[in-house]
Design a protein around this motif. Structure first.
Motif, short mmCIF file in Angstrom:
data_model
loop_
_atom_site.label_atom_id
_atom_site.label_comp_id
_atom_site.label_asym_id
_atom_site.label_seq_id
_atom_site.Cartn_x
_atom_site.Cartn_y
_atom_site.Cartn_z
N VAL A 173 4.69 -1.37 0.64
CA VAL A 173 4.53 -1.37 2.10
C VAL A 173 5.29 -0.21 2.72
CG1 VAL A 173 5.04 -2.61 4.23
CG2 VAL A 173 4.16 -3.85 2.26
N LEU A 174 6.56 -0.07 2.33
CA LEU A 174 7.40 0.92 3.00
C LEU A 174 7.01 2.35 2.63
CD1 LEU A 174 10.91 -0.76 2.90
CD2 LEU A 174 9.25 -0.67 4.75
N HIS A 175 6.40 2.53 1.45
CA HIS A 175 5.98 3.88 1.07
C HIS A 175 4.50 4.11 1.33
CE1 HIS A 175 9.87 3.73 -0.83
NE2 HIS A 175 9.83 5.04 -0.96
N GLY A 176 3.91 3.25 2.16
CA GLY A 176 2.46 3.34 2.41
C GLY A 176 2.03 4.70 2.92
N HIS A 177 2.88 5.37 3.69
CA HIS A 177 2.47 6.62 4.31
C HIS A 177 2.75 7.83 3.43
CE1 HIS A 177 6.57 5.74 5.19
NE2 HIS A 177 6.81 6.97 5.56
N VAL A 178 3.45 7.64 2.31
CA VAL A 178 3.73 8.80 1.46
C VAL A 178 3.09 8.69 0.08
CG1 VAL A 178 5.82 9.61 2.58
CG2 VAL A 178 5.96 7.80 0.88
N GLY A 190 0.34 -3.80 -0.15
CA GLY A 190 1.67 -4.37 -0.26
C GLY A 190 1.70 -5.83 0.17
N GLY A 191 0.98 -6.13 1.23
CA GLY A 191 0.90 -7.51 1.72
C GLY A 191 0.32 -8.43 0.68
N VAL A 192 -0.72 -7.94 -0.02
CA VAL A 192 -1.34 -8.75 -1.07
C VAL A 192 -0.33 -9.03 -2.17
CG1 VAL A 192 -3.09 -8.76 -2.87
CG2 VAL A 192 -3.68 -7.97 -0.59
N ILE A 193 0.46 -8.01 -2.55
CA ILE A 193 1.43 -8.20 -3.63
C ILE A 193 2.51 -9.19 -3.20
CG2 ILE A 193 3.12 -7.04 -5.09
CD1 ILE A 193 1.35 -4.55 -4.88
N ILE A 194 2.95 -9.08 -1.95
CA ILE A 194 3.95 -10.02 -1.44
C ILE A 194 3.40 -11.45 -1.48
CG2 ILE A 194 5.20 -10.74 0.63
CD1 ILE A 194 5.50 -7.77 1.30
N ALA A 195 2.15 -11.60 -1.04
CA ALA A 195 1.53 -12.93 -1.08
C ALA A 195 1.43 -13.43 -2.51
CB ALA A 195 0.15 -12.88 -0.43
N LYS A 249 6.98 12.72 14.23
CA LYS A 249 6.31 12.64 12.93
C LYS A 249 7.27 12.96 11.77
CE LYS A 249 2.42 12.36 15.28
NZ LYS A 249 3.12 12.47 16.59
N GLY A 250 8.34 13.67 12.04
CA GLY A 250 9.31 13.97 10.99
C GLY A 250 8.77 14.93 9.95
N GLU A 251 9.50 15.02 8.85
CA GLU A 251 9.10 15.92 7.78
C GLU A 251 8.14 15.17 6.85
OE1 GLU A 251 11.40 18.35 4.29
OE2 GLU A 251 12.58 17.56 5.96
N PRO A 252 7.02 15.79 6.43
CA PRO A 252 6.08 15.07 5.56
C PRO A 252 6.72 14.66 4.24
CG PRO A 252 5.07 17.06 6.43
CD PRO A 252 6.50 17.09 6.83
N PHE A 253 6.25 13.57 3.66
CA PHE A 253 6.67 13.03 2.36
C PHE A 253 8.08 12.46 2.35
CE2 PHE A 253 3.53 16.39 1.49
CZ PHE A 253 2.51 15.55 1.13
N ARG A 254 8.70 12.33 3.53
CA ARG A 254 9.98 11.63 3.59
C ARG A 254 9.70 10.18 3.95
NH1 ARG A 254 14.63 14.66 3.78
NH2 ARG A 254 14.24 16.45 2.42
N LEU A 255 10.65 9.30 3.60
CA LEU A 255 10.45 7.88 3.91
C LEU A 255 10.37 7.66 5.42
CD1 LEU A 255 10.14 5.08 2.84
CD2 LEU A 255 12.61 4.84 2.80
N SER A 292 9.15 9.13 8.18
CA SER A 292 8.29 10.15 8.78
C SER A 292 7.02 9.45 9.25
CB SER A 292 7.96 11.23 7.74
OG SER A 292 7.24 10.66 6.68
N ALA A 293 6.06 10.22 9.73
CA ALA A 293 4.73 9.74 10.10
C ALA A 293 4.71 8.81 11.31
CB ALA A 293 4.05 9.07 8.91
N GLY A 294 5.77 8.79 12.10
CA GLY A 294 5.71 8.09 13.39
C GLY A 294 5.45 6.61 13.29
#
Lengths: 492, 149
Positions: B32-37, B45-50, B105-111, B113-115
């Motif tokens: 979930v937390l790395h979804g954007h990178v 992630g939600g499915v895995i948590i479930a 948006k921050g720097e790309p590929f950082r945790l 980032s991506a707003g």
């Protein structure tokens, strides 16, 4: 040009979604919240939709890019004459039905679940209407449809579950046809934005793939709209749902997910070819005739109304399929009128069931004496649907028939007149067996329904009577004419 | 032995579950937390948590799973996830558009980032995780009810 005022367009989706989840979050603990919040939201949406008529008149077509992504890439929302027209229809009917549900849904245990599903369905319908993106249309179509499957099963009796299961299976098959059509169209045009897609299609021309896609859409949306070869789920699903939901399904769901989506795609994206136009004419006429004939033989009040919906959808599709200015105008006018009087009649049937506990016409009789308001509103609804002169239904049917004659489609005009007489006969039957005649002994103890139910039926009945004013030129020009112009632009 | 130990599957399965279930949950949170990178996101992630809760239910029986995540809580998280997601979308109005990515948006590929996208992922994972668990629960309870009759 983006103006802050355009931000009301996504609100048509955001407000009912927020309402649905807020009610599911707090509605279980706070008893009065579902009713209060539900009516408030429905009122807000109704006001917003009527106000958007002014907006769409001032700007003709408003394109809203969600998240400020440039149109062909991001999801676009569009507010033009047709979407405004449909928004008014859907939200007006939804508001009346929400008021009615305040009293009617008392007899069910989990009212908050009902409102959650109801507003999810409304969000789906509003979404289908405002979206300008093909795949987004499918997503909202599914939100509306899945919520309606659950609502049909709301009573959890045996026949309700069976009807909901049948509806879910057939609805899913319909949705899959739509999805396949969208996938093929995406493959052909490499875009999902409707306006962009239309432009690419004009440039590339239409080949066999478009023929295939057209047929898939006809089957998919035809199933949602319950046109006759695809109608089998409707007479089970609509009577099984609680009355407000029957009213919602017959009144607006089959129109926004079925007829509206069908027209939007065939007129504004693919472009209406003469072949599709004749298919629509034939399907419309068959629906009209078959629905009318089957309705005449029913003794279950709600089932009769459900078959009559199929027949009236036939009129709408016939009018739209003529593809002449007058035909489209008549079709849309009848769409508006039918949502009003068919939801009214379903609410009436709910009121009768609420008071007497039966839907069988043979067990009723003389209800006019005990339930004067329900009887009177049912009478006005019946007169309107049968097309008795001052009522709204007369005008729209008249326009459709005149349009058919003008287009020299005399055969279709003949069937439209004949089924109109048949409609009169079936509603005479309803009035005679249910409301007139002698009061049955078993029904002596019944009472008129509570006040919110009366209020909502009265409002709809008044709209039935004065529905003809939509044709007064000042209102017609800003409302109905704008909607039909949008469709007319797509006739090839 | 208490009654709790008689329910569910064999000792081997229970032991393995006890060792892995926390890792599965953590892996879901990671996705979930790395979804954007990286591949994945709120839904996956939600499915895995479930699945970590469903795993618990399969191995130890439904009471043990409900002790960790009751039906009421699942229902709450499901609605809250949806509300959260909608709130993020509506907050976009502040900057002019529905769903506008109004954060830096921050720097790309950082945790970090991506707003708004990671926030949206968290909301979706709540909705999907709780929703999937609720669906599984509904199916299990339905089976038990029909067996009673």
């Amino acid at each position: 040009m983006m103006k802050p005022i355009f931000n009301i367009i996504p609100l048509f989706v955001a407000i009912p979604l927020a309402g649905a989840f807020l009610i599911s979050l707090f509605g279980r603990r706070i008893k009065k919240l579902p009713d209060a919040l539900g009516v408030l939201i429905a009122l807000g949406l109704c006001g917003l939709s009527i106000w958007s008529v002014r907006l769409s008149n001032a700007y003709t077509t408003i394109n809203y890019s969600v998240g400020s992504w440039i149109p062909p890439i991001g999801i676009g929302m569009v507010l033009d004459g047709l979407s405004t027209f449909m928004l008014v229809v859907v939200n007006l009917v939804a508001f009346c039905i929400t008021i009615y549900s305040v009293n009617y849904m008392e007899k069910f245990t989990a009212k908050w679940k009902f409102y959650t599903l109801f507003f999810l369905m409304l969000a789906g319908m509003n979404g289908v209407i405002v979206t300008g993106d093909m795949f987004n249309l499918f997503v909202f179509l599914e939100i509306g449809a899945v919520a309606s499957y659950a609502l049909v099963a709301f009573g959890t009796e045996r026949h309700e579950l069976e009807a909901a299961f049948k509806y879910a299976i057939m609805g899913t098959v319909g949705s899959l046809f739509v999805l396949l059509g969208i996938a093929l169209l995406y493959g052909y045009t490499s875009t999902l934005n409707m306006a962009d897609m239309a432009a690419v299609l004009i440039e590339k021309g239409t080949g066999n793939i478009i023929l295939m896609v057209s047929i898939l859409f006809l089957m998919g949306f035809g199933l949602k709209a319950a046109l006759v070869p695809f109608h089998a789920w409707l007479p089970d699903a609509h009577p099984s749902a609680p009355a407000p939901i029957s009213a919602m399904l017959s009144g607006v769901l089959i129109k926004s997910l079925g007829v509206y989506a069908l027209c939007r795609i065939f007129y504004n994206v693919i472009g209406l070819s003469p072949a599709i136009s004749s298919i629509l004419l034939v399907l419309g006429t068959i629906s009209m005739v078959v629905g009318g004939l089957l309705a005449l033989g029913q003794w279950d009040l709600k089932r009769l109304l459900a078959y009559s919906s199929i027949s009236q959808i036939g009129y709408i599709v016939l009018g739209l399929g003529l593809a002449t200015p007058l035909g489209i105008l008549g079709g849309l006018f009848h769409l508006f009128n039918h949502s009003i009087f068919k939801s009214l009649l379903f609410l009436n049937s709910g009121a009768v069931e609420y008071a007497t506990g039966t839907r069988d016409l043979q067990k009723m009789g003389g209800l006019m004496q005990k339930m004067p308001l329900t009887g009177a509103t049912a009478l006005s609804g019946s007169m309107a649907i049968a097309g008795i002169p001052p009522f709204s239904g007369f005008w729209s049917k008249l326009i459709i028939i005149i349009a058919a004659v003008e287009a020299q489609r005399y055969g279709y005009a003949f069937w439209a007149v004949l089924i109109s007489i048949l409609t009169l006969a079936m509603y005479m039957k309803v009035m005679k067996y249910a409301f007139f005649g002698n009061l049955k002994e078993t029904l002596i103890g019944i009472k008129e329904v509570p006040r919110f139910m009366k209020l909502s039926m009265a409002v709809l009945a008044v709209i039935c009577i004065v529905g003809g004013i939509l044709f007064i030129s000042a209102i017609n020009e800003v409302f109905l004419q704008k909607a039909s112009n949008v469709l007319l632009g797509g006739v090839r | 032995m208490s009654r709790e130990h008689e329910k569910g599957m064999s000792l081997i399965v229970k032991t393995i579950t006890r060792l892995t279930v926390g890792l599965i949950f953590l892996y879901g949170v990671y996705i979930v937390l790395h979804g954007h990178v990286s591949p994945g996101g709120g839904f996956a992630g939600g499915v895995i948590i479930a699945l970590s809760f469903i795993h618990l239910m399969l191995a130890y029986g439904k009471e043990a799973a409900f002790k960790k995540l009751s039906k009421a809580k699942a229902s709450f998280f499901e609605s809250a996830g949806a509300i959260l997601f909608l709130t993020i979308a509506i907050l976009g109005f502040r900057a002019g558009y529905f769903f506008l990515n109004f954060l830096s948006k921050g720097e790309p590929f950082r945790l970090f980032s991506a707003g708004t996208i990671p926030c949206g992922n968290v909301a979706i994972s709540l909705k999907v995780g709780a929703g999937l668990f609720a669906i599984f629960t509904a199916l299990v309870l339905l089976k038990i009810n029909s067996e009673k009759k």
